[in-house]
Scaffold this motif. Structure first.
Motif, PDB file in Angstrom:
ATOM      1  N   THR A 185       0.808  -1.224   0.000  1.00  0.00           N
ATOM      2  CA  THR A 185       0.000   0.000   0.000  1.00  0.00           C
ATOM      3  C   THR A 185       0.842   1.275   0.000  1.00  0.00           C
ATOM      4  OG1 THR A 185      -0.119  -0.119   2.408  1.00  0.00           O
ATOM      5  CG2 THR A 185      -1.943  -1.091   1.168  1.00  0.00           C
ATOM      6  N   GLY A 186       2.162   1.163   0.183  1.00  0.00           N
ATOM      7  CA  GLY A 186       3.017   2.353   0.229  1.00  0.00           C
ATOM      8  C   GLY A 186       3.132   2.903   1.635  1.00  0.00           C
ATOM      9  N   ILE A 187       4.134   3.741   1.861  1.00  0.00           N
ATOM     10  CA  ILE A 187       4.443   4.213   3.206  1.00  0.00           C
ATOM     11  C   ILE A 187       3.272   4.929   3.868  1.00  0.00           C
ATOM     12  CG2 ILE A 187       5.451   6.361   2.326  1.00  0.00           C
ATOM     13  CD1 ILE A 187       7.438   6.203   4.687  1.00  0.00           C
ATOM     14  N   ASP A 188       2.458   5.635   3.092  1.00  0.00           N
ATOM     15  CA  ASP A 188       1.303   6.344   3.659  1.00  0.00           C
ATOM     16  C   ASP A 188      -0.004   5.592   3.430  1.00  0.00           C
ATOM     17  OD1 ASP A 188       2.838   8.567   4.539  1.00  0.00           O
ATOM     18  OD2 ASP A 188       2.860   9.348   2.481  1.00  0.00           O
ATOM     19  N   GLY A 189       0.078   4.389   2.858  1.00  0.00           N
ATOM     20  CA  GLY A 189      -1.129   3.670   2.463  1.00  0.00           C
ATOM     21  C   GLY A 189      -1.810   2.928   3.598  1.00  0.00           C
ATOM     22  N   PHE A 190      -3.096   2.690   3.404  1.00  0.00           N
ATOM     23  CA  PHE A 190      -3.918   1.971   4.383  1.00  0.00           C
ATOM     24  C   PHE A 190      -5.152   1.458   3.657  1.00  0.00           C
ATOM     25  CE2 PHE A 190      -7.664   2.071   7.128  1.00  0.00           C
ATOM     26  CZ  PHE A 190      -7.262   1.300   8.212  1.00  0.00           C
ATOM     27  N   ASP A 191      -5.556   0.209   3.922  1.00  0.00           N
ATOM     28  CA  ASP A 191      -6.849  -0.226   3.383  1.00  0.00           C
ATOM     29  C   ASP A 191      -7.535  -1.194   4.338  1.00  0.00           C
ATOM     30  OD1 ASP A 191      -6.262  -2.980   2.726  1.00  0.00           O
ATOM     31  OD2 ASP A 191      -5.456  -2.390   0.795  1.00  0.00           O
ATOM     32  N   VAL A 192      -8.841  -1.265   4.220  1.00  0.00           N
ATOM     33  CA  VAL A 192      -9.669  -2.149   5.034  1.00  0.00           C
ATOM     34  C   VAL A 192     -10.738  -2.744   4.137  1.00  0.00           C
ATOM     35  CG1 VAL A 192     -11.102  -0.190   5.761  1.00  0.00           C
ATOM     36  CG2 VAL A 192     -11.165  -2.317   7.073  1.00  0.00           C
ATOM     37  N   ALA A 193     -10.985  -4.056   4.272  1.00  0.00           N
ATOM     38  CA  ALA A 193     -11.949  -4.738   3.410  1.00  0.00           C
ATOM     39  C   ALA A 193     -12.757  -5.750   4.219  1.00  0.00           C
ATOM     40  CB  ALA A 193     -11.243  -5.440   2.254  1.00  0.00           C
ATOM     41  N   ILE A 194     -14.044  -5.799   3.950  1.00  0.00           N
ATOM     42  CA  ILE A 194     -14.953  -6.777   4.536  1.00  0.00           C
ATOM     43  C   ILE A 194     -15.332  -7.776   3.451  1.00  0.00           C
ATOM     44  CG2 ILE A 194     -17.254  -7.134   5.521  1.00  0.00           C
ATOM     45  CD1 ILE A 194     -17.003  -4.411   6.829  1.00  0.00           C
ATOM     46  N   GLY A 195     -15.265  -9.067   3.763  1.00  0.00           N
ATOM     47  CA  GLY A 195     -15.521 -10.066   2.732  1.00  0.00           C
ATOM     48  C   GLY A 195     -16.222 -11.299   3.251  1.00  0.00           C
ATOM     49  N   ASN A 196     -16.347 -12.275   2.364  1.00  0.00           N
ATOM     50  CA  ASN A 196     -16.973 -13.547   2.701  1.00  0.00           C
ATOM     51  C   ASN A 196     -16.285 -14.643   1.904  1.00  0.00           C
ATOM     52  OD1 ASN A 196     -18.701 -15.316   3.915  1.00  0.00           O
ATOM     53  ND2 ASN A 196     -20.581 -14.356   3.198  1.00  0.00           N
ATOM     54  N   ALA A 216      -7.666 -30.696   1.302  1.00  0.00           N
ATOM     55  CA  ALA A 216      -8.478 -29.747   2.056  1.00  0.00           C
ATOM     56  C   ALA A 216      -9.502 -29.125   1.114  1.00  0.00           C
ATOM     57  CB  ALA A 216      -7.602 -28.680   2.704  1.00  0.00           C
ATOM     58  N   SER A 217     -10.278 -28.196   1.654  1.00  0.00           N
ATOM     59  CA  SER A 217     -11.378 -27.611   0.908  1.00  0.00           C
ATOM     60  C   SER A 217     -10.896 -26.635  -0.153  1.00  0.00           C
ATOM     61  CB  SER A 217     -12.323 -26.872   1.866  1.00  0.00           C
ATOM     62  OG  SER A 217     -12.807 -27.730   2.866  1.00  0.00           O
ATOM     63  N   LEU A 218     -11.692 -26.509  -1.218  1.00  0.00           N
ATOM     64  CA  LEU A 218     -11.511 -25.454  -2.201  1.00  0.00           C
ATOM     65  C   LEU A 218     -12.306 -24.253  -1.724  1.00  0.00           C
ATOM     66  CD1 LEU A 218     -10.430 -24.610  -5.017  1.00  0.00           C
ATOM     67  CD2 LEU A 218     -12.583 -25.480  -5.970  1.00  0.00           C
ATOM     68  N   LEU A 219     -11.670 -23.071  -1.716  1.00  0.00           N
ATOM     69  CA  LEU A 219     -12.307 -21.880  -1.182  1.00  0.00           C
ATOM     70  C   LEU A 219     -12.397 -20.793  -2.244  1.00  0.00           C
ATOM     71  CD1 LEU A 219     -10.057 -23.006   1.184  1.00  0.00           C
ATOM     72  CD2 LEU A 219     -11.376 -21.383   2.505  1.00  0.00           C
ATOM     73  N   PHE A 220     -13.494 -20.038  -2.178  1.00  0.00           N
ATOM     74  CA  PHE A 220     -13.678 -18.873  -3.029  1.00  0.00           C
ATOM     75  C   PHE A 220     -14.059 -17.695  -2.137  1.00  0.00           C
ATOM     76  CE2 PHE A 220     -14.452 -22.424  -5.870  1.00  0.00           C
ATOM     77  CZ  PHE A 220     -13.724 -22.062  -6.988  1.00  0.00           C
ATOM     78  N   GLY A 221     -13.421 -16.552  -2.347  1.00  0.00           N
ATOM     79  CA  GLY A 221     -13.672 -15.404  -1.498  1.00  0.00           C
ATOM     80  C   GLY A 221     -13.887 -14.133  -2.307  1.00  0.00           C
ATOM     81  N   ALA A 222     -14.638 -13.219  -1.730  1.00  0.00           N
ATOM     82  CA  ALA A 222     -14.859 -11.901  -2.321  1.00  0.00           C
ATOM     83  C   ALA A 222     -14.909 -10.899  -1.194  1.00  0.00           C
ATOM     84  CB  ALA A 222     -16.161 -11.886  -3.117  1.00  0.00           C
ATOM     85  N   SER A 223     -14.307  -9.734  -1.413  1.00  0.00           N
ATOM     86  CA  SER A 223     -14.322  -8.680  -0.404  1.00  0.00           C
ATOM     87  C   SER A 223     -14.325  -7.320  -1.053  1.00  0.00           C
ATOM     88  CB  SER A 223     -13.120  -8.812   0.546  1.00  0.00           C
ATOM     89  OG  SER A 223     -11.901  -8.766  -0.182  1.00  0.00           O
ATOM     90  N   ALA A 224     -14.814  -6.346  -0.334  1.00  0.00           N
ATOM     91  CA  ALA A 224     -14.859  -4.974  -0.820  1.00  0.00           C
ATOM     92  C   ALA A 224     -14.490  -4.058   0.321  1.00  0.00           C
ATOM     93  CB  ALA A 224     -16.267  -4.639  -1.335  1.00  0.00           C
ATOM     94  N   GLY A 225     -13.880  -2.922  -0.010  1.00  0.00           N
ATOM     95  CA  GLY A 225     -13.469  -1.999   1.029  1.00  0.00           C
ATOM     96  C   GLY A 225     -12.982  -0.695   0.473  1.00  0.00           C
ATOM     97  N   VAL A 226     -12.155  -0.019   1.243  1.00  0.00           N
ATOM     98  CA  VAL A 226     -11.607   1.270   0.847  1.00  0.00           C
ATOM     99  C   VAL A 226     -10.111   1.277   1.130  1.00  0.00           C
ATOM    100  CG1 VAL A 226     -13.731   2.573   1.177  1.00  0.00           C
ATOM    101  CG2 VAL A 226     -12.163   2.254   3.106  1.00  0.00           C
ATOM    102  N   GLY A 227      -9.370   2.019   0.316  1.00  0.00           N
ATOM    103  CA  GLY A 227      -7.929   2.156   0.490  1.00  0.00           C
ATOM    104  C   GLY A 227      -7.500   3.588   0.264  1.00  0.00           C
TER     105      GLY A 227
END
Length: 281
Positions: free
Chosen positions: A67-78, A269-280
């Motif tokens: 994200t770079g020295i000043d970067g930040f992000d947060v994401a909620i997913g399933n 083990a299980s096969l997993l699929f994920g999706a998430s959305a957020g802001v950065g």
């Protein structure tokens, strides 16, 4: 937002409030359909530990760029786990570990991932997830460093180290250490002339998992099932589970918004699929 946050709060609720239908129960592995367990229960415990460990540590699947020295992000997913919950012969590890021998045919895990950029193309982050339908989940921490990034046409390369702890289960202590390398790139594309560019970041990750699993049940259950700890200094414990994991996906950034999609596979083990959305930022 409330529908996502409530499960995380309930995860830390008192045991009296944690009677969930999908709770993983090690003591339930001592019986099957009301009868004493028979067959290879230790193998089932090992398979269960592998699936839980590989699934609950899969959420920090990230692009190769930081994200770079000043970067930040947060994401909620399933994330969706496609598991083999039922077998034709002996009960599966999922059937054995559910009091009613009736696990769901797939698992679902909401998650929250946060990361913060640091100097020298490094970053740290943490993730938390809820094992849907249960009073259990996981908390992860990780650190990343980009060995090469932002030098097109060369791909970006990042290394990541992390640890995941399984929480909310009084009968099982499980931890996963993971080391991985990610290869990817970031390419811009314009929505229209003179409009801010968006970016598309595909990535592929290869990692190694080390899983330790400690049952914390009555000795009578261990004697009946033959279950012993996996990993640790106990001379009666089995070796840690070591597994290779492959992950792939992409992230799209448009202004402050981000969308991330990924899939993960671990042998046996299980096969997993994920999706998430957020802001950065």
């Amino acid at each position: 937002m409330r529908a996502v946050l409530v499960p995380f709060l309930l995860m830390f609720a008192s045991p009296a409030l944690a009677a969930w239908p999908s709770d993983v129960s090690i003591s339930s592995m001592a019986t099957s359909n009301g009868q004493p367990a028979s067959g290879t229960v230790m193998n089932d415990f090992r398979d269960l530990s592998r699936e839980l460990g590989s699934g609950l540590s899969s959420y920090p699947a990230l692009p190769a760029n930081t994200t770079g020295i000043d970067g930040f992000d947060v994401a909620i997913g399933n994330t969706f786990w496609f598991i083999d919950a039922y077998g034709d012969g002996e009960p599966t590890e999922w059937e054995r570990s559910h009091p009613e021998n009736a696990p769901p045919s797939f698992q679902m895990s909401p998650s929250l991932v946060v990361r913060k950029g640091l100097p020298l193309s490094t970053e740290v982050g943490m993730a938390t997830s809820w094992f849907a339908g249960s009073g259990q989940g996981a908390i992860s921490g990780f650190a990343r460093v980009a060995l090469l990034e932002g030098h097109l046409p060369w791909p970006s390369v990042a290394l990541q180290a992390g640890y995941t702890g399984y929480v909310g289960n009084d009968e099982l202590k499980l931890g996963v250490m993971d080391l991985s390398a990610t290869l990817g790139t970031t390419v811009p594309f314009k929505r229209s002339t003179n409009v801010t560019q968006s970016h598309f970041s595909p990535f592929l990750t290869v990692g190694v998992l080390r899983i330790r699993s400690q049952p914390t049940v009555d000795q009578s259950v261990l004697d009946t099932t033959g279950i012993v700890p996996i990993g640790g200094s106990d001379q009666n414990s089995e070796a840690q589970i070591t597994a290779v994991r492959l992950q792939g996906g992409f992230q799209v950034n448009s202004g402050a918004a981000l969308l991330r999609m990924n899939a993960a596979w671990t042998p046996s083990a299980s096969l997993l699929f994920g999706a998430s959305a957020g802001v950065g930022f």
